[in-house]
Design a protein around this motif. Structure first.
Motif, PDB file in Angstrom:
ATOM      1  N   THR A 170      -2.344  -7.281  30.512  1.00 60.96           N
ATOM      2  CA  THR A 170      -2.615  -6.681  31.669  1.00 60.96           C
ATOM      3  C   THR A 170      -2.836  -7.852  33.050  1.00 60.96           C
ATOM      4  OG1 THR A 170      -4.335  -5.308  30.454  1.00 60.96           O
ATOM      5  CG2 THR A 170      -5.061  -5.737  32.831  1.00 60.96           C
ATOM      6  N   THR A 171      -2.312  -7.452  33.958  1.00 59.32           N
ATOM      7  CA  THR A 171      -2.082  -8.199  35.245  1.00 59.32           C
ATOM      8  C   THR A 171      -1.189  -9.656  34.958  1.00 59.32           C
ATOM      9  OG1 THR A 171      -4.031  -9.646  34.985  1.00 59.32           O
ATOM     10  CG2 THR A 171      -4.264  -7.504  36.228  1.00 59.32           C
ATOM     11  N   ALA A 172      -0.555  -9.565  33.956  1.00 57.03           N
ATOM     12  CA  ALA A 172       0.279 -10.767  33.707  1.00 57.03           C
ATOM     13  C   ALA A 172       1.574 -10.550  34.521  1.00 57.03           C
ATOM     14  CB  ALA A 172       0.577 -10.900  32.070  1.00 57.03           C
ATOM     15  N   HIS A 173       2.366 -11.860  34.632  1.00 58.48           N
ATOM     16  CA  HIS A 173       3.579 -11.678  35.576  1.00 58.48           C
ATOM     17  C   HIS A 173       4.628 -12.223  34.423  1.00 58.48           C
ATOM     18  CE1 HIS A 173       6.448 -11.478  38.747  1.00 58.48           C
ATOM     19  NE2 HIS A 173       6.837 -12.805  38.328  1.00 58.48           N
ATOM     20  N   PHE A 174       5.938 -11.722  34.488  1.00 62.23           N
ATOM     21  CA  PHE A 174       6.774 -11.848  33.698  1.00 62.23           C
ATOM     22  C   PHE A 174       8.276 -11.994  34.489  1.00 62.23           C
ATOM     23  CE2 PHE A 174       9.952 -11.649  30.352  1.00 62.23           C
ATOM     24  CZ  PHE A 174       9.393 -11.806  29.223  1.00 62.23           C
ATOM     25  N   GLU A 175       8.982 -13.120  34.093  1.00 64.40           N
ATOM     26  CA  GLU A 175      10.290 -13.369  34.754  1.00 64.40           C
ATOM     27  C   GLU A 175      11.537 -13.115  33.730  1.00 64.40           C
ATOM     28  OE1 GLU A 175      11.052 -14.273  37.924  1.00 64.40           O
ATOM     29  OE2 GLU A 175       9.002 -14.588  38.490  1.00 64.40           O
ATOM     30  N   GLY A 176      12.410 -12.493  34.073  1.00 62.97           N
ATOM     31  CA  GLY A 176      13.737 -12.422  33.247  1.00 62.97           C
ATOM     32  C   GLY A 176      13.940 -11.041  32.955  1.00 62.97           C
ATOM     33  N   THR A 177      15.239 -10.719  32.317  1.00 67.37           N
ATOM     34  CA  THR A 177      15.544  -9.771  31.728  1.00 67.37           C
ATOM     35  C   THR A 177      15.050  -9.617  30.085  1.00 67.37           C
ATOM     36  OG1 THR A 177      17.616  -9.442  33.141  1.00 67.37           O
ATOM     37  CG2 THR A 177      17.446  -8.362  30.966  1.00 67.37           C
ATOM     38  N   ILE A 178      14.331  -8.491  30.055  1.00 68.08           N
ATOM     39  CA  ILE A 178      14.052  -8.186  28.579  1.00 68.08           C
ATOM     40  C   ILE A 178      15.078  -7.254  27.995  1.00 68.08           C
ATOM     41  CG2 ILE A 178      12.177  -7.275  27.049  1.00 68.08           C
ATOM     42  CD1 ILE A 178      10.031  -8.017  29.014  1.00 68.08           C
ATOM     43  N   LEU A 179      15.569  -7.791  26.638  1.00 69.39           N
ATOM     44  CA  LEU A 179      16.458  -6.882  25.973  1.00 69.39           C
ATOM     45  C   LEU A 179      15.844  -6.597  24.881  1.00 69.39           C
ATOM     46  CD1 LEU A 179      19.694  -9.207  26.642  1.00 69.39           C
ATOM     47  CD2 LEU A 179      19.488  -6.734  27.393  1.00 69.39           C
ATOM     48  N   GLY A 180      15.025  -5.495  24.720  1.00 69.81           N
ATOM     49  CA  GLY A 180      14.290  -5.074  23.547  1.00 69.81           C
ATOM     50  C   GLY A 180      14.844  -3.985  22.717  1.00 69.81           C
ATOM     51  N   LYS A 181      14.870  -4.222  21.481  1.00 68.13           N
ATOM     52  CA  LYS A 181      15.537  -3.372  20.367  1.00 68.13           C
ATOM     53  C   LYS A 181      14.581  -2.158  20.113  1.00 68.13           C
ATOM     54  CE  LYS A 181      18.413  -2.700  17.126  1.00 68.13           C
ATOM     55  NZ  LYS A 181      19.965  -2.470  17.115  1.00 68.13           N
ATOM     56  N   THR A 182      13.218  -2.223  20.593  1.00 70.48           N
ATOM     57  CA  THR A 182      12.395  -1.215  20.457  1.00 70.48           C
ATOM     58  C   THR A 182      11.369  -1.178  21.730  1.00 70.48           C
ATOM     59  OG1 THR A 182      10.626  -2.428  19.296  1.00 70.48           O
ATOM     60  CG2 THR A 182      12.456  -1.490  17.891  1.00 70.48           C
ATOM     61  N   LEU A 183      10.200  -0.822  21.623  1.00 73.77           N
ATOM     62  CA  LEU A 183       9.258  -0.539  22.988  1.00 73.77           C
ATOM     63  C   LEU A 183       9.303  -1.819  23.635  1.00 73.77           C
ATOM     64  CD1 LEU A 183       7.136   1.257  24.163  1.00 73.77           C
ATOM     65  CD2 LEU A 183       5.406   0.158  22.461  1.00 73.77           C
ATOM     66  N   ILE A 184       9.047  -1.665  25.082  1.00 71.33           N
ATOM     67  CA  ILE A 184       8.859  -2.384  25.582  1.00 71.33           C
ATOM     68  C   ILE A 184       7.581  -1.971  26.717  1.00 71.33           C
ATOM     69  CG2 ILE A 184       9.124  -3.837  28.085  1.00 71.33           C
ATOM     70  CD1 ILE A 184      12.107  -3.789  27.128  1.00 71.33           C
ATOM     71  N   ALA A 185       6.344  -2.468  26.401  1.00 71.49           N
ATOM     72  CA  ALA A 185       4.987  -1.852  26.990  1.00 71.49           C
ATOM     73  C   ALA A 185       4.502  -2.797  28.025  1.00 71.49           C
ATOM     74  CB  ALA A 185       4.056  -1.697  26.188  1.00 71.49           C
ATOM     75  N   MET A 186       4.250  -2.394  29.295  1.00 72.29           N
ATOM     76  CA  MET A 186       3.727  -3.244  30.381  1.00 72.29           C
ATOM     77  C   MET A 186       2.309  -2.644  30.391  1.00 72.29           C
ATOM     78  SD  MET A 186       6.151  -5.012  31.915  1.00 72.29           S
ATOM     79  CE  MET A 186       5.775  -5.382  33.698  1.00 72.29           C
ATOM     80  N   LYS A 187       1.259  -3.402  30.601  1.00 71.54           N
ATOM     81  CA  LYS A 187      -0.025  -3.047  30.505  1.00 71.54           C
ATOM     82  C   LYS A 187      -0.615  -3.050  31.775  1.00 71.54           C
ATOM     83  CE  LYS A 187      -0.427  -3.049  25.887  1.00 71.54           C
ATOM     84  NZ  LYS A 187      -0.267  -1.988  25.093  1.00 71.54           N
TER      85      LYS A 187
END
Length: 214
Positions: A170-187
């Motif tokens: 929650t309210t976090a900030h991420f940098e870069g490309t996420i290459l996910g094999k399964t779920l990517i959840a943004m809170k």
């Protein structure tokens, strides 16, 4: 790393994009092979970019192009395999799977475990430097914590290859490309300067997703 056509997508999935409005997406959005009806973003939420679907389902502003999406998903899968297959890491199991508070220089980092980001992380390097993170487990970033770029580092050169699910707090900030094999959840309220490229679903909750500058 080469992303092919997937480089133009801020969000790409194989099984759909759920959304608790309102999110803001700058970049293309697509899902394949699932029907376009599994993309729950509304047209105004995709501020810049095109929503691509494989069929007539989905938002009214969509562009239907199943062939393009097949190619794009294939490029995403190739990029995942490329990242996962890199050898001779600069560090293995750094921080025993906890990198909160660290400043990381360019290189290849590998974890045979989950990866936790419990406090802020800084990636420092030049504009042409590359970071590749190989995570055999899941990736969990705590709420209200940030990944920060320093020294001219660019989000387009940061890649997170994750074999299990990804959660950006929650309210976090991420940098870069996420290459996910399964779920990517943004809170709720989380943001990313990068890409959400998931081989299952992407879930959004009032997020900001911005394709990185090229």
């Amino acid at each position: 790393m080469e992303l092919g056509v997937a480089s133009t997508f801020a969000i790409l999935s194989k099984t759909g994009v759920t959304n608790v409005p309102a999110s803001v997406v700058n970049g293309n959005v697509g899902s394949s092979p699932i029907t376009g009806a599994a993309i729950h973003l509304s047209c105004p939420e995709v501020a810049t970019g095109i929503i691509y679907t494989v069929d007539a389902g989905g938002p009214a502003c969509k562009t239907t192009d199943a062939t393009l999406l097949t190619t794009t998903v294939g490029d995403m899968e190739l990029a995942y395999a490329d990242a996962a297959g890199r050898t001779l890491p600069n560090a293995i199991n750094l921080g025993a799977g906890e990198i909160g508070g660290l400043t990381l220089t360019p290189g290849l980092y590998k974890w045979n475990t989950d990866l936790l980001i419990s406090t802020d992380v800084t990636l420092t390097g030049g504009p042409n430097d590359i970071w590749i993170f190989q995570v055999a487990g899941g990736l969990d970033q705590a709420s209200a914590k940030n990944i920060t770029l320093a020294g001219g580092a660019q989000a387009k050169n940061v890649f997170w290859q994750v074999a299990e699910s990804v959660s950006v707090g929650t309210t976090a900030h991420f940098e870069g490309t996420i290459l996910g094999k399964t779920l990517i959840a943004m809170k709720t309220g989380a943001s990313i300067n990068g890409r959400l490229l998931a081989q299952t679903a992407v879930t959004l909750q009032s997020n900001v997703v911005t394709l990185p500058a090229q």
